[in-house]
Design a protein around this motif. Structure first.
Motif, PDB file in Angstrom:
ATOM      1  N   TRP A 175      21.750  -3.333  16.951  1.00 25.22           N
ATOM      2  CA  TRP A 175      20.816  -3.053  17.941  1.00 25.22           C
ATOM      3  C   TRP A 175      19.350  -3.837  17.932  1.00 25.22           C
ATOM      4  CZ3 TRP A 175      23.291   1.349  15.645  1.00 25.22           C
ATOM      5  CH2 TRP A 175      24.515   1.535  16.103  1.00 25.22           C
ATOM      6  N   GLY A 176      19.063  -4.740  16.846  1.00 28.89           N
ATOM      7  CA  GLY A 176      17.850  -5.360  16.723  1.00 28.89           C
ATOM      8  C   GLY A 176      16.842  -4.560  16.082  1.00 28.89           C
ATOM      9  N   PHE A 177      15.616  -4.809  16.363  1.00 31.20           N
ATOM     10  CA  PHE A 177      14.494  -4.445  15.663  1.00 31.20           C
ATOM     11  C   PHE A 177      13.795  -3.089  16.135  1.00 31.20           C
ATOM     12  CE2 PHE A 177      15.162  -8.346  13.393  1.00 31.20           C
ATOM     13  CZ  PHE A 177      14.785  -8.219  12.145  1.00 31.20           C
ATOM     14  N   THR A 178      13.793  -3.161  17.739  1.00 26.57           N
ATOM     15  CA  THR A 178      13.361  -2.101  18.438  1.00 26.57           C
ATOM     16  C   THR A 178      13.305  -0.691  17.908  1.00 26.57           C
ATOM     17  OG1 THR A 178      13.205  -3.647  20.239  1.00 26.57           O
ATOM     18  CG2 THR A 178      12.733  -1.053  20.732  1.00 26.57           C
ATOM     19  N   PRO A 179      14.687  -0.222  17.649  1.00 27.26           N
ATOM     20  CA  PRO A 179      14.739   1.116  17.200  1.00 27.26           C
ATOM     21  C   PRO A 179      14.000   1.624  16.008  1.00 27.26           C
ATOM     22  CG  PRO A 179      17.035   0.199  18.014  1.00 27.26           C
ATOM     23  CD  PRO A 179      15.913  -0.961  17.998  1.00 27.26           C
ATOM     24  N   VAL A 180      14.002   0.663  14.928  1.00 28.13           N
ATOM     25  CA  VAL A 180      13.469   0.767  13.771  1.00 28.13           C
ATOM     26  C   VAL A 180      11.934   0.922  13.990  1.00 28.13           C
ATOM     27  CG1 VAL A 180      15.333  -0.070  12.442  1.00 28.13           C
ATOM     28  CG2 VAL A 180      13.370  -1.609  12.907  1.00 28.13           C
ATOM     29  N   PHE A 181      11.328   0.118  14.650  1.00 28.84           N
ATOM     30  CA  PHE A 181      10.084   0.175  14.957  1.00 28.84           C
ATOM     31  C   PHE A 181       9.566   1.551  15.704  1.00 28.84           C
ATOM     32  CE2 PHE A 181       9.815  -4.582  15.888  1.00 28.84           C
ATOM     33  CZ  PHE A 181       9.769  -4.852  14.232  1.00 28.84           C
ATOM     34  N   MET A 182      10.563   2.112  16.640  1.00 32.63           N
ATOM     35  CA  MET A 182       9.983   3.448  17.310  1.00 32.63           C
ATOM     36  C   MET A 182      10.082   4.468  16.070  1.00 32.63           C
ATOM     37  SD  MET A 182       9.738   2.562  20.355  1.00 32.63           S
ATOM     38  CE  MET A 182       9.503   4.393  20.908  1.00 32.63           C
ATOM     39  N   VAL A 183      11.233   4.282  15.151  1.00 33.72           N
ATOM     40  CA  VAL A 183      11.270   5.194  14.133  1.00 33.72           C
ATOM     41  C   VAL A 183       9.885   5.268  13.338  1.00 33.72           C
ATOM     42  CG1 VAL A 183      12.463   6.061  11.828  1.00 33.72           C
ATOM     43  CG2 VAL A 183      13.680   5.366  13.901  1.00 33.72           C
ATOM     44  N   ALA A 184       9.359   4.084  12.969  1.00 30.47           N
ATOM     45  CA  ALA A 184       8.275   3.985  12.136  1.00 30.47           C
ATOM     46  C   ALA A 184       7.177   4.447  13.015  1.00 30.47           C
ATOM     47  CB  ALA A 184       7.845   2.473  12.046  1.00 30.47           C
ATOM     48  N   ALA A 185       6.934   4.335  14.415  1.00 34.11           N
ATOM     49  CA  ALA A 185       5.886   5.276  14.810  1.00 34.11           C
ATOM     50  C   ALA A 185       5.709   6.377  14.917  1.00 34.11           C
ATOM     51  CB  ALA A 185       5.897   4.443  16.413  1.00 34.11           C
ATOM     52  N   ILE A 186       7.101   7.077  15.222  1.00 33.66           N
ATOM     53  CA  ILE A 186       7.215   8.660  15.111  1.00 33.66           C
ATOM     54  C   ILE A 186       6.621   9.051  13.660  1.00 33.66           C
ATOM     55  CG2 ILE A 186       8.724  10.369  15.072  1.00 33.66           C
ATOM     56  CD1 ILE A 186      10.341   8.878  17.200  1.00 33.66           C
ATOM     57  N   SER A 187       7.315   8.277  12.682  1.00 29.48           N
ATOM     58  CA  SER A 187       6.841   8.760  11.041  1.00 29.48           C
ATOM     59  C   SER A 187       5.278   8.627  11.048  1.00 29.48           C
ATOM     60  CB  SER A 187       7.732   7.752  10.177  1.00 29.48           C
ATOM     61  OG  SER A 187       6.809   6.590  10.152  1.00 29.48           O
ATOM     62  N   TYR A 188       4.544   7.760  11.509  1.00 26.25           N
ATOM     63  CA  TYR A 188       3.326   7.380  11.205  1.00 26.25           C
ATOM     64  C   TYR A 188       2.627   8.596  11.821  1.00 26.25           C
ATOM     65  CZ  TYR A 188       3.669   2.994   9.359  1.00 26.25           C
ATOM     66  OH  TYR A 188       4.193   1.834   8.570  1.00 26.25           O
ATOM     67  N   ILE A 189       3.170   9.282  13.322  1.00 30.09           N
ATOM     68  CA  ILE A 189       2.322  10.394  13.728  1.00 30.09           C
ATOM     69  C   ILE A 189       2.447  11.671  13.071  1.00 30.09           C
ATOM     70  CG2 ILE A 189       2.475  11.966  15.745  1.00 30.09           C
ATOM     71  CD1 ILE A 189       3.465   9.463  17.446  1.00 30.09           C
ATOM     72  N   LEU A 190       3.834  11.961  12.422  1.00 28.21           N
ATOM     73  CA  LEU A 190       4.060  13.068  11.526  1.00 28.21           C
ATOM     74  C   LEU A 190       3.124  12.742  10.376  1.00 28.21           C
ATOM     75  CD1 LEU A 190       8.009  13.410  12.266  1.00 28.21           C
ATOM     76  CD2 LEU A 190       6.079  14.576  13.290  1.00 28.21           C
ATOM     77  N   SER A 191       3.079  11.723   9.879  1.00 27.40           N
ATOM     78  CA  SER A 191       2.315  11.599   8.575  1.00 27.40           C
ATOM     79  C   SER A 191       0.762  12.001   8.714  1.00 27.40           C
ATOM     80  CB  SER A 191       2.243  10.227   8.021  1.00 27.40           C
ATOM     81  OG  SER A 191       1.801   9.994   6.860  1.00 27.40           O
ATOM     82  N   ALA A 192       0.179  11.735   9.774  1.00 28.93           N
ATOM     83  CA  ALA A 192      -0.965  12.084  10.281  1.00 28.93           C
ATOM     84  C   ALA A 192      -1.038  13.752  10.305  1.00 28.93           C
ATOM     85  CB  ALA A 192      -1.640  11.393  11.519  1.00 28.93           C
ATOM     86  N   ILE A 193      -0.184  14.304  10.819  1.00 32.84           N
ATOM     87  CA  ILE A 193      -0.350  15.574  11.023  1.00 32.84           C
ATOM     88  C   ILE A 193      -0.129  16.203   9.698  1.00 32.84           C
ATOM     89  CG2 ILE A 193       0.959  17.782  11.855  1.00 32.84           C
ATOM     90  CD1 ILE A 193       1.746  15.907  14.384  1.00 32.84           C
ATOM     91  N   ALA A 194       0.493  15.771   8.937  1.00 30.05           N
ATOM     92  CA  ALA A 194       0.899  16.175   7.607  1.00 30.05           C
ATOM     93  C   ALA A 194      -0.603  16.212   6.814  1.00 30.05           C
ATOM     94  CB  ALA A 194       1.896  15.432   6.710  1.00 30.05           C
ATOM     95  N   ILE A 195      -1.194  15.068   6.851  1.00 32.72           N
ATOM     96  CA  ILE A 195      -2.701  15.091   6.423  1.00 32.72           C
ATOM     97  C   ILE A 195      -3.437  16.155   6.715  1.00 32.72           C
ATOM     98  CG2 ILE A 195      -4.728  13.702   5.734  1.00 32.72           C
ATOM     99  CD1 ILE A 195      -2.643  11.167   6.010  1.00 32.72           C
ATOM    100  N   VAL A 196      -3.763  16.287   7.898  1.00 27.62           N
ATOM    101  CA  VAL A 196      -4.577  17.256   8.376  1.00 27.62           C
ATOM    102  C   VAL A 196      -4.479  18.519   8.276  1.00 27.62           C
ATOM    103  CG1 VAL A 196      -5.183  18.285  10.909  1.00 27.62           C
ATOM    104  CG2 VAL A 196      -5.117  15.891  10.457  1.00 27.62           C
ATOM    105  N   THR A 197      -3.074  18.965   7.966  1.00 26.70           N
ATOM    106  CA  THR A 197      -2.571  20.120   7.405  1.00 26.70           C
ATOM    107  C   THR A 197      -2.485  20.489   5.936  1.00 26.70           C
ATOM    108  OG1 THR A 197      -0.335  19.865   7.801  1.00 26.70           O
ATOM    109  CG2 THR A 197      -1.433  20.935   9.827  1.00 26.70           C
ATOM    110  N   MET A 198      -2.636  19.365   5.217  1.00 29.72           N
ATOM    111  CA  MET A 198      -2.586  19.655   3.707  1.00 29.72           C
ATOM    112  C   MET A 198      -3.598  20.650   3.219  1.00 29.72           C
ATOM    113  SD  MET A 198      -3.040  16.731   0.718  1.00 29.72           S
ATOM    114  CE  MET A 198      -4.549  17.343   0.087  1.00 29.72           C
ATOM    115  N   PRO A 199      -3.139  21.517   2.540  1.00 31.27           N
ATOM    116  CA  PRO A 199      -4.181  22.587   1.909  1.00 31.27           C
ATOM    117  C   PRO A 199      -4.860  21.985   0.778  1.00 31.27           C
ATOM    118  CG  PRO A 199      -1.938  23.052   1.030  1.00 31.27           C
ATOM    119  CD  PRO A 199      -1.641  21.823   2.172  1.00 31.27           C
ATOM    120  N   GLU A 200      -6.254  21.940   0.788  1.00 29.65           N
ATOM    121  CA  GLU A 200      -7.027  21.551  -0.411  1.00 29.65           C
ATOM    122  C   GLU A 200      -7.200  22.751  -1.456  1.00 29.65           C
ATOM    123  OE1 GLU A 200      -9.706  18.543  -0.938  1.00 29.65           O
ATOM    124  OE2 GLU A 200     -10.068  18.574   1.307  1.00 29.65           O
ATOM    125  N   THR A 201      -6.907  22.654  -2.599  1.00 30.75           N
ATOM    126  CA  THR A 201      -7.018  23.719  -3.571  1.00 30.75           C
ATOM    127  C   THR A 201      -8.419  24.236  -3.930  1.00 30.75           C
ATOM    128  OG1 THR A 201      -5.022  22.879  -4.535  1.00 30.75           O
ATOM    129  CG2 THR A 201      -6.253  24.501  -5.835  1.00 30.75           C
TER     130      THR A 201
END
Length: 406
Positions: A376-402
């Motif tokens: 299917w070419g490269f477009t589907p994997v680029f979309m997966v990358a974009a979604i993963s970066y959004i979720l990664s940013a959310i994970a950083i914001v919600t990370m509990p600092e000790t």
């Protein structure tokens, strides 16, 4: 304060051991950038395709998953400096083995060695930098270290694009022959050995300041593994985004836009300049904090990735460059956030868990990405990358600092 003024003021305060580690990172980053550009082309010269490139990328990251926890324990027990030297020696051996191999099983074994050694190097260098850097300078130093490894790709990619032609002239073969690529990639073995030289000898720890004394008091406290795993969640999602794109960016440029090796090298050299984005992280997090700064920078990578879906060279190249800028700015600051939240006695383990989850995300996605591209070419994997970066940013914001609030 501008980023340039901030960087200039900080540079004058870097201890000598920091400069030695930065020199190591420059040399090792040069080796990595040459290998990144040429290794897939080497595989093609052997008769393999994108699915094999994806498989070997997966093997490399799977090595990090399998060996990551023992590596973290090794770093804490052996010391980060000794572990770094061992990692560089094994990396050079692994790369030499790759270049002596043609059968798939031999390539898989050699790639496993390279992947494990890379994780050892990546796991050891952050605790080592943490030890030799005053607390107030860590976010800046981490940014400079990341920049050193990434921006040197500007030189590495440009040189790597010319190396096969130069090597072909030496051995009287075509520039896309296996022999030419093999000789060109030999430089990565040599550079892996040279990268050991700056970190030989004593690297004294930074003098204690108020914050580092407070960190030492936390040394008796040990966090549960589940908390360290939570710290590394953003790295897992970052690995998904990286595994979807980075192992194939050279093939993407060749197949989508018909570029030759030299043109791919020049393009990726320009993209590597985005590694200067690592210098933007510290001024931003100095203003809004490590948590929000690293999350915001990671979120900015999303529109950059979406530019790559356009079937026009310049928007796609700009997307590759901007993705490099924002990810380079984000991840050293996230490392600094994790080091701040982790007791001294567990920093090697924390970085190994980060590497394990990052490798896991990369391994899964790069394997699937190689298959997807063929259909299917490269477009589907680029979309997966974009979604993963959004979720990664959310994970950083919600990370509990000790130990401290953002």
């Amino acid at each position: 304060m501008s980023a340039a003024v901030f960087a200039r003021n900080a540079l004058g305060r870097f201890p000598r051991p920091v400069w030695r580690i930065l020199l190591h990172s420059l040399i090792f980053g040069l080796a990595l950038s040459i290998a990144d550009l040429l290794f897939n082309f080497y595989l093609v010269s052997l008769g393999y395709a994108a699915d094999t490139a994806g498989l070997l990328s997966t093997v490399s990251r799977a090595a990090g998953m399998v060996t990551g926890i023992p590596i973290g324990i090794l770093v804490d027990r052996l010391s980060p400096q000794r572990a770094l030297l061992v990692g560089l020696a094994v990396y050079s051996i692994g790369m030499a083995s790759l270049l002596l191999s043609e059968a798939l099983i031999a390539l898989v074994i050699a790639q496993f060695i390279v992947g494990a050694s890379y994780i050892l190097i990546a796991t050891a260098v952050v605790p080592l930098l943490t030890t030799v850097t005053p607390t107030r300078l860590r976010s800046t130093v981490f940014g400079w270290n990341a920049s050193a490894m990434l921006v040197i790709g500007l030189i590495g990619s440009a040189v790597a694009g010319l190396l096969p032609t130069f090597a072909a002239g030496l051995v009287n073969s075509g520039p896309q022959s296996t022999l030419a690529y093999r000789l060109a990639l030999t430089t990565t073995v040599v550079l892996g050995i040279v990268a050991m030289l700056p970190v030989l000898g004593r690297l004294p720890a930074a003098p204690s300041d108020q914050e580092s004394v407070a960190e030492a008091a936390n040394n008796a406290v040990r966090l549960p593994i589940r908390r360290l795993v939570r710290f590394a969640l953003a790295a897992f999602l970052l690995g998904i985004g990286g595994g979807a794109i980075l192992p194939f960016q050279n093939l993407f440029l060749r197949q989508s836009f018909g570029l030759d090796d030299a043109a791919v090298g020049v393009t990726l050299a320009w993209v590597a300049l985005g590694g200067l984005g690592a210098l933007l992280g510290a001024p931003i997090t100095d203003r809004i904090g490590l948590r929000w700064g690293s999350a915001l920078l990671r979120l900015c990578a999303v529109p950059a990735v979406l530019l790559m879906t356009l079937p026009i060279f310049w928007p796609a190249a700009i997307g590759l460059f901007l993705r490099s800028v924002f990810i380079s700015a984000s991840y050293p600051q996230n490392d600094a956030l994790i080091m701040r939240a982790t007791p001294i006695s567990q920093r090697g383990l924390a970085m190994s868990l980060l590497s394990v989850l990052w490798s896991g995300g990369w391994a899964i996605t790069s394997l699937i990405s190689g298959w997807v591209q063929l259909r299917w070419g490269f477009t589907p994997v680029f979309m997966v990358a974009a979604i993963s970066y959004i979720l990664s940013a959310i994970a950083i914001v919600t990370m509990p600092e000790t130990y401290r609030k953002p």
